[in-house]
Design a protein around this motif. Structure first.
Motif, mmCIF file in Angstrom:
data_model
loop_
_atom_site.group_PDB
_atom_site.id
_atom_site.type_symbol
_atom_site.label_atom_id
_atom_site.label_comp_id
_atom_site.label_asym_id
_atom_site.label_seq_id
_atom_site.Cartn_x
_atom_site.Cartn_y
_atom_site.Cartn_z
ATOM 1 N N THR A 118 10.879 2.496 1.189
ATOM 2 C CA THR A 118 10.041 2.195 0.032
ATOM 3 C C THR A 118 9.331 0.866 0.184
ATOM 4 O OG1 THR A 118 11.574 3.432 -1.341
ATOM 5 C CG2 THR A 118 10.053 1.970 -2.472
ATOM 6 N N LYS A 119 10.005 -0.147 0.731
ATOM 7 C CA LYS A 119 9.394 -1.463 0.902
ATOM 8 C C LYS A 119 8.145 -1.366 1.771
ATOM 9 C CE LYS A 119 10.448 -6.198 2.186
ATOM 10 N NZ LYS A 119 11.452 -7.105 2.731
ATOM 11 N N ALA A 120 8.215 -0.609 2.863
ATOM 12 C CA ALA A 120 7.058 -0.460 3.750
ATOM 13 C C ALA A 120 5.922 0.241 3.020
ATOM 14 C CB ALA A 120 7.446 0.318 4.998
ATOM 15 N N LYS A 121 6.250 1.207 2.176
ATOM 16 C CA LYS A 121 5.214 1.928 1.446
ATOM 17 C C LYS A 121 4.497 1.000 0.465
ATOM 18 C CE LYS A 121 7.390 6.454 1.665
ATOM 19 N NZ LYS A 121 7.985 7.525 0.904
ATOM 20 N N ILE A 122 5.233 0.106 -0.163
ATOM 21 C CA ILE A 122 4.626 -0.798 -1.132
ATOM 22 C C ILE A 122 3.766 -1.845 -0.435
ATOM 23 C CG2 ILE A 122 5.145 -2.581 -2.849
ATOM 24 C CD1 ILE A 122 7.582 -0.854 -3.633
ATOM 25 N N SER A 123 4.193 -2.332 0.750
ATOM 26 C CA SER A 123 3.476 -3.402 1.424
ATOM 27 C C SER A 123 2.217 -2.913 2.137
ATOM 28 C CB SER A 123 4.393 -4.119 2.418
ATOM 29 O OG SER A 123 4.749 -3.245 3.468
ATOM 30 N N LYS A 126 -2.409 -1.464 8.438
ATOM 31 C CA LYS A 126 -2.043 -1.058 7.077
ATOM 32 C C LYS A 126 -3.191 -1.355 6.120
ATOM 33 C CE LYS A 126 2.873 -2.064 7.518
ATOM 34 N NZ LYS A 126 3.969 -2.890 6.983
ATOM 35 N N VAL A 127 -3.330 -0.506 5.113
ATOM 36 C CA VAL A 127 -4.298 -0.740 4.048
ATOM 37 C C VAL A 127 -3.542 -0.823 2.724
ATOM 38 C CG1 VAL A 127 -6.202 0.405 5.249
ATOM 39 C CG2 VAL A 127 -4.776 1.732 3.704
ATOM 40 N N MET A 128 -4.113 -1.511 1.749
ATOM 41 C CA MET A 128 -3.504 -1.629 0.435
ATOM 42 C C MET A 128 -3.535 -0.257 -0.242
ATOM 43 S SD MET A 128 -4.140 -1.919 -3.111
ATOM 44 C CE MET A 128 -5.877 -2.126 -3.189
ATOM 45 N N VAL A 129 -2.401 0.145 -0.774
ATOM 46 C CA VAL A 129 -2.285 1.429 -1.462
ATOM 47 C C VAL A 129 -1.762 1.159 -2.861
ATOM 48 C CG1 VAL A 129 -1.160 3.687 -1.471
ATOM 49 C CG2 VAL A 129 -1.837 2.648 0.693
ATOM 50 N N LYS A 130 -2.487 1.608 -3.874
ATOM 51 C CA LYS A 130 -2.064 1.425 -5.262
ATOM 52 C C LYS A 130 -0.947 2.402 -5.613
ATOM 53 C CE LYS A 130 -6.545 -0.266 -6.870
ATOM 54 N NZ LYS A 130 -7.656 -0.010 -7.814
ATOM 55 N N CYS A 182 -15.823 6.915 -2.324
ATOM 56 C CA CYS A 182 -14.986 5.772 -1.971
ATOM 57 C C CYS A 182 -14.241 6.128 -0.701
ATOM 58 C CB CYS A 182 -14.005 5.433 -3.096
ATOM 59 S SG CYS A 182 -12.854 6.777 -3.510
ATOM 60 N N LYS A 183 -13.683 5.101 -0.060
ATOM 61 C CA LYS A 183 -12.903 5.329 1.152
ATOM 62 C C LYS A 183 -11.468 4.837 0.981
ATOM 63 C CE LYS A 183 -12.840 4.561 6.106
ATOM 64 N NZ LYS A 183 -13.456 3.958 7.265
ATOM 65 N N LEU A 184 -11.306 3.695 0.279
ATOM 66 C CA LEU A 184 -9.994 3.082 0.100
ATOM 67 C C LEU A 184 -9.735 2.781 -1.371
ATOM 68 C CD1 LEU A 184 -10.277 0.503 3.013
ATOM 69 C CD2 LEU A 184 -8.979 2.641 3.051
ATOM 70 N N ASP A 185 -8.458 2.684 -1.758
ATOM 71 C CA ASP A 185 -8.072 2.368 -3.142
ATOM 72 C C ASP A 185 -8.718 1.084 -3.639
ATOM 73 O OD1 ASP A 185 -6.484 4.620 -3.256
ATOM 74 O OD2 ASP A 185 -4.580 3.546 -3.244
ATOM 75 N N LYS A 186 -8.842 0.078 -2.773
ATOM 76 C CA LYS A 186 -9.368 -1.217 -3.213
ATOM 77 C C LYS A 186 -10.813 -1.130 -3.697
ATOM 78 C CE LYS A 186 -10.791 -2.978 1.323
ATOM 79 N NZ LYS A 186 -10.573 -4.037 2.311
ATOM 80 N N GLU A 187 -11.503 -0.049 -3.413
ATOM 81 C CA GLU A 187 -12.874 0.149 -3.877
ATOM 82 C C GLU A 187 -12.919 0.672 -5.310
ATOM 83 O OE1 GLU A 187 -14.728 2.738 -1.016
ATOM 84 O OE2 GLU A 187 -14.214 1.414 0.644
ATOM 85 N N ASN A 189 4.542 6.353 -4.449
ATOM 86 C CA ASN A 189 3.515 5.374 -4.144
ATOM 87 C C ASN A 189 2.393 5.931 -3.279
ATOM 88 O OD1 ASN A 189 2.456 2.684 -4.085
ATOM 89 N ND2 ASN A 189 3.137 2.577 -1.974
ATOM 90 N N LEU A 190 2.712 6.720 -2.252
ATOM 91 C CA LEU A 190 1.689 7.174 -1.306
ATOM 92 C C LEU A 190 1.165 8.548 -1.664
ATOM 93 C CD1 LEU A 190 3.118 6.049 2.119
ATOM 94 C CD2 LEU A 190 1.407 4.935 0.722
#
Length: 119
Positions: free
Chosen positions: A17-22, A64-68, A87-92, A116-117
């Motif tokens: 889970t930690k890896a998924k959040i980071s 890695k990319v930021m995932v909400k 869009c391509k990524l969550d940050k957009e 999360n993912l």
């Protein structure tokens, strides 16, 4: 192809889970055109800052990319227009919205409760 999907599910289940959040994997909208050997099997096979991600029908270490948080809603519609990604990524996407796959391409949507993912 089903063997590769099985391997991918195993890899996703093995990540903590930690890896998924980071950080997560970038979207994988590529079709499986040819079978290429996997370059990794799990995140621990990748250098720091990279994650073992699906790319069409093989696994590769990618930045890695930021995932909400939250899962993308499922879309049961079928598109008759050409695919167009908004869009391509969550940050957009604003606020807690995620860049989610839809029938006619990716767009910003409110997540549903859950893991999360998302794809």
């Amino acid at each position: 192809i089903s063997k590769h999907l099985s391997v991918l599910r195993t890899v996703l289940d093995a990540t903590d889970t930690k890896a998924k959040i980071s950080g997560g994997c970038p979207p994988d909208d590529r079709p499986c055109l040819q079978v290429i050997p996997n370059q990794c099997m799990m995140d621990s096979h990748c250098p720091i800052g990279r994650k073992c991600c699906s790319r069409g029908c093989f696994l590769q270490c990618l930045p890695k990319v930021m995932v909400k948080r939250g899962q993308c809603p499922t879309d049961s519609m079928h598109c008759i227009s050409p695919i167009q990604h908004l869009c391509k990524l969550d940050k957009e996407c604003s606020g807690n919205k995620r860049c989610c796959p839809g029938a006619c391409g990716r767009d910003c949507r409110s997540p549903v409760r859950g893991a999360n993912l998302a794809p």
